[in-house]
Motif scaffolding. Structure first.
Motif, PDB file in Angstrom:
ATOM      1  N   LEU A 169       0.796  -1.226   0.000  1.00 31.99           N
ATOM      2  CA  LEU A 169       0.000   0.000   0.000  1.00 31.99           C
ATOM      3  C   LEU A 169       0.831   1.280   0.000  1.00 31.99           C
ATOM      4  CD1 LEU A 169      -2.761  -1.001   2.582  1.00 31.99           C
ATOM      5  CD2 LEU A 169      -2.962  -0.938   0.096  1.00 31.99           C
ATOM      6  N   ALA A 170       1.986   1.289   0.664  1.00 33.73           N
ATOM      7  CA  ALA A 170       2.768   2.522   0.805  1.00 33.73           C
ATOM      8  C   ALA A 170       3.149   3.171  -0.521  1.00 33.73           C
ATOM      9  CB  ALA A 170       4.011   2.253   1.647  1.00 33.73           C
ATOM     10  N   ALA A 175      -4.852   8.808  -2.824  1.00 31.42           N
ATOM     11  CA  ALA A 175      -6.274   8.508  -3.035  1.00 31.42           C
ATOM     12  C   ALA A 175      -6.487   7.008  -3.233  1.00 31.42           C
ATOM     13  CB  ALA A 175      -6.798   9.290  -4.231  1.00 31.42           C
ATOM     14  N   THR A 176      -5.627   6.376  -4.038  1.00 34.04           N
ATOM     15  CA  THR A 176      -5.744   4.937  -4.275  1.00 34.04           C
ATOM     16  C   THR A 176      -5.488   4.150  -2.998  1.00 34.04           C
ATOM     17  OG1 THR A 176      -4.945   5.303  -6.525  1.00 34.04           O
ATOM     18  CG2 THR A 176      -4.964   3.039  -5.725  1.00 34.04           C
ATOM     19  N   MET A 177      -4.490   4.593  -2.225  1.00 31.01           N
ATOM     20  CA  MET A 177      -4.173   3.921  -0.970  1.00 31.01           C
ATOM     21  C   MET A 177      -5.350   3.981  -0.001  1.00 31.01           C
ATOM     22  SD  MET A 177      -1.116   4.793   1.732  1.00 31.01           S
ATOM     23  CE  MET A 177      -1.856   6.384   2.133  1.00 31.01           C
ATOM     24  N   ILE A 178      -6.000   5.144   0.101  1.00 31.97           N
ATOM     25  CA  ILE A 178      -7.132   5.294   1.020  1.00 31.97           C
ATOM     26  C   ILE A 178      -8.264   4.359   0.620  1.00 31.97           C
ATOM     27  CG2 ILE A 178      -8.897   6.895   1.819  1.00 31.97           C
ATOM     28  CD1 ILE A 178      -6.196   7.397   3.053  1.00 31.97           C
ATOM     29  N   LYS A 179      -8.541   4.282  -0.682  1.00 39.24           N
ATOM     30  CA  LYS A 179      -9.624   3.409  -1.139  1.00 39.24           C
ATOM     31  C   LYS A 179      -9.307   1.945  -0.859  1.00 39.24           C
ATOM     32  CE  LYS A 179     -11.248   6.492  -4.827  1.00 39.24           C
ATOM     33  NZ  LYS A 179     -11.394   6.663  -6.293  1.00 39.24           N
ATOM     34  N   ILE A 181      -7.345   0.730   1.534  1.00 39.66           N
ATOM     35  CA  ILE A 181      -7.405   0.475   2.975  1.00 39.66           C
ATOM     36  C   ILE A 181      -8.848   0.416   3.452  1.00 39.66           C
ATOM     37  CG2 ILE A 181      -6.843   1.452   5.228  1.00 39.66           C
ATOM     38  CD1 ILE A 181      -4.317   2.593   4.021  1.00 39.66           C
ATOM     39  N   ALA A 182      -9.723   1.254   2.870  1.00 39.43           N
ATOM     40  CA  ALA A 182     -11.125   1.262   3.279  1.00 39.43           C
ATOM     41  C   ALA A 182     -11.821  -0.055   2.961  1.00 39.43           C
ATOM     42  CB  ALA A 182     -11.854   2.418   2.601  1.00 39.43           C
ATOM     43  N   ARG A 183     -11.257  -0.836   2.024  1.00 43.33           N
ATOM     44  CA  ARG A 183     -11.863  -2.125   1.642  1.00 43.33           C
ATOM     45  C   ARG A 183     -11.257  -3.309   2.400  1.00 43.33           C
ATOM     46  NH1 ARG A 183     -11.573   0.293  -3.670  1.00 43.33           N
ATOM     47  NH2 ARG A 183      -9.610  -0.827  -4.047  1.00 43.33           N
ATOM     48  N   LEU A 184     -10.354  -3.051   3.349  1.00 46.30           N
ATOM     49  CA  LEU A 184      -9.755  -4.142   4.124  1.00 46.30           C
ATOM     50  C   LEU A 184     -10.820  -4.901   4.912  1.00 46.30           C
ATOM     51  CD1 LEU A 184      -6.503  -2.484   5.572  1.00 46.30           C
ATOM     52  CD2 LEU A 184      -6.641  -4.201   3.772  1.00 46.30           C
ATOM     53  N   ARG A 185     -10.586  -6.215   5.078  1.00 45.08           N
ATOM     54  CA  ARG A 185     -11.503  -7.057   5.866  1.00 45.08           C
ATOM     55  C   ARG A 185     -10.693  -7.757   6.954  1.00 45.08           C
ATOM     56  NH1 ARG A 185     -16.486  -8.204   3.593  1.00 45.08           N
ATOM     57  NH2 ARG A 185     -16.842  -7.322   1.506  1.00 45.08           N
ATOM     58  N   PRO A 186     -10.431  -7.070   8.059  1.00 41.96           N
ATOM     59  CA  PRO A 186      -9.626  -7.684   9.118  1.00 41.96           C
ATOM     60  C   PRO A 186     -10.376  -8.812   9.813  1.00 41.96           C
ATOM     61  CG  PRO A 186     -10.505  -5.572   9.831  1.00 41.96           C
ATOM     62  CD  PRO A 186     -10.843  -5.694   8.378  1.00 41.96           C
ATOM     63  N   SER A 203     -10.627   2.086   9.766  1.00 42.38           N
ATOM     64  CA  SER A 203     -11.404   3.144  10.407  1.00 42.38           C
ATOM     65  C   SER A 203     -10.906   4.525   9.994  1.00 42.38           C
ATOM     66  CB  SER A 203     -11.326   2.976  11.933  1.00 42.38           C
ATOM     67  OG  SER A 203     -11.959   4.058  12.583  1.00 42.38           O
ATOM     68  N   LEU A 204      -9.589   4.695   9.979  1.00 40.45           N
ATOM     69  CA  LEU A 204      -9.015   5.984   9.590  1.00 40.45           C
ATOM     70  C   LEU A 204      -9.276   6.287   8.114  1.00 40.45           C
ATOM     71  CD1 LEU A 204      -5.604   5.796  11.475  1.00 40.45           C
ATOM     72  CD2 LEU A 204      -7.436   7.428  11.925  1.00 40.45           C
ATOM     73  N   ALA A 205      -9.204   5.268   7.265  1.00 48.23           N
ATOM     74  CA  ALA A 205      -9.439   5.484   5.838  1.00 48.23           C
ATOM     75  C   ALA A 205     -10.882   5.910   5.581  1.00 48.23           C
ATOM     76  CB  ALA A 205      -9.114   4.215   5.069  1.00 48.23           C
ATOM     77  N   ARG A 206     -11.821   5.276   6.267  1.00 45.52           N
ATOM     78  CA  ARG A 206     -13.223   5.652   6.087  1.00 45.52           C
ATOM     79  C   ARG A 206     -13.493   7.047   6.642  1.00 45.52           C
ATOM     80  NH1 ARG A 206     -16.251  -0.159   7.473  1.00 45.52           N
ATOM     81  NH2 ARG A 206     -15.518  -1.225   5.570  1.00 45.52           N
ATOM     82  N   ARG A 207     -12.799   7.396   7.744  1.00 47.54           N
ATOM     83  CA  ARG A 207     -12.928   8.747   8.278  1.00 47.54           C
ATOM     84  C   ARG A 207     -12.374   9.755   7.282  1.00 47.54           C
ATOM     85  NH1 ARG A 207      -9.807   9.668  13.716  1.00 47.54           N
ATOM     86  NH2 ARG A 207     -11.083   7.853  14.243  1.00 47.54           N
ATOM     87  N   HIS A 208     -11.257   9.418   6.635  1.00 45.49           N
ATOM     88  CA  HIS A 208     -10.652  10.298   5.629  1.00 45.49           C
ATOM     89  C   HIS A 208     -11.614  10.526   4.469  1.00 45.49           C
ATOM     90  CE1 HIS A 208      -7.980  11.561   2.357  1.00 45.49           C
ATOM     91  NE2 HIS A 208      -7.117  11.932   3.286  1.00 45.49           N
ATOM     92  N   ALA A 209     -12.270   9.473   4.037  1.00 47.22           N
ATOM     93  CA  ALA A 209     -13.225   9.596   2.928  1.00 47.22           C
ATOM     94  C   ALA A 209     -14.411  10.467   3.335  1.00 47.22           C
ATOM     95  CB  ALA A 209     -13.696   8.215   2.507  1.00 47.22           C
TER      96      ALA A 209
END
Length: 341
Positions: A169-170, A175-179, A181-186, A203-209
């Motif tokens: 991801l790094a 923008a691509t990284m945030i999307k 991370i938001a789709r991760l399924r821990p 959680s942080l990625a969804r907050r960013h969006a």
């Protein structure tokens, strides 16, 4: 302390404002203490304070400390009743050390400032479209700061998180990284640090969006309001929505309170300060006072014009050839821009 009311005398009021109470005081034309009293900072308290002030005689002027914060509501009530209100600056530290501090002392000091003419500033009315711009810009700047904090936390977690996740991801654009991370399924086992890290990242990625969406909505609102309030300002080179919003808020809904364009320059901290002494004559330096947010807005305009505006670039070249430093050139530009806007 005199307490006798007289309709034939002229009086000046002073008010020290706080969140829950306001302390009011009255002096005569010579600055002699007449009476003081405390009132609740509520609509009923505002009306009672107004009635108390006008009950002494001819009320010439009222000085209020903090018209932009705790005293805003009271200022509207007094101004709505036709009472002349002036803004009083907080006493300097030297005066506070010599004279002490208390609510009655501060209220009497405000009254004397109004009586002597030392306090002359007209408060912002805060009752028009510029106040709407201020509210939206406050929320906009807060959301931008929260989004920046959010992306910094995401990068910090990635740096110390699972190696495979970091390598994947790094390198991606933000923008691509945030999307992604938001789709991760821990997984559900939060005792595993890798699982907890993935959950925190999501959680942080969804907050960013969410903040992205909020910022876009607020920016659209600001664009609409600034276009409606001052379309000619947005047409000037280097003036964007955020810069225009800040300059409008600095001027207020009642810009006629500023006597001249020089008053606006002083308010924004771009009026040159003389520094001549001895053999060094006709020298000026940057003004470090005034509204620093408005000063920054003018600085932004100057930087944009120095790079993209041909007449400004020609001016910079000419003044540089005359021996002026970049700091002095920017000072001159900000003063000229203040005159223009």
């Amino acid at each position: 302390m005199m307490t006798e009311h007289s309709p034939d005398l002229e009086f000046f009021g002073g008010i020290d404002t706080h969140s829950l109470t306001h302390h009011a005081a009255v002096v005569d034309t010579l600055g002699r203490e007449f009476d003081d009293r405390e009132f609740a900072a509520t609509p009923a308290g505002y009306e009672a304070l107004k009635d108390w002030l006008v009950g002494f005689g001819e009320l010439v002027k009222v000085g209020i400390e903090g018209t932009g914060s705790y005293g805003a509501g009271l200022m509207r009530v007094l101004a709505g009743a036709g009472i002349v209100v002036v803004e009083v600056d907080r006493p300097d530290r030297t005066a506070r050390r010599l004279l002490g501090k208390s609510d009655p002392l501060d209220a009497y000091a405000a009254a004397r400032a109004a009586a002597s003419g030392r306090a002359t500033g007209t408060p912002k009315s805060r009752d028009g479209i510029v106040e709407s711009i201020r509210c939206l810009r406050l929320a906009y700047r807060s959301a931008v700061k929260a989004r920046t904090q959010c992306i910094n936390q995401i990068r910090a977690l990635l740096l110390n998180g699972p190696a495979d996740l970091r390598e994947r991801l790094a390198p991606l654009p933000t923008a691509t990284m945030i999307k992604s991370i938001a789709r991760l399924r821990p997984a559900t086992d939060l005792t595993d640090p890798d699982v907890a890290c993935k959950l925190a990242l999501r959680s942080l990625a969804r907050r960013h969006a969410s903040l992205d969406e909020e910022i876009g909505e607020l920016h659209r609102g600001l664009s609409e309001l600034t276009q409606k309030a001052a379309p000619q300002l947005l047409d000037r080179p280097g003036v964007g929505v955020q810069v225009a919003a800040q300059l409008l808020f600095t001027a207020g809904d009642n810009p006629d309170r500023l006597g001249s364009e020089a008053s606006f320059a002083h308010l924004t901290g771009v009026a040159p300060v003389p520094t001549s002494s001895g053999k060094r004559q006709h020298r000026h330096r940057l003004n470090r006072g005034g509204d620093r947010a408005a000063n920054n807005a003018l600085y932004t305009i100057a930087l944009v014009r120095m790079r993209y505006h041909p007449p400004t670039r020609a001016y910079v070249e000419r003044r540089t050839a005359e021996g002026l430093s970049k700091k002095d050139i920017i000072r001159c530009l900000k003063r000229a821009i203040a005159r223009e806007v």
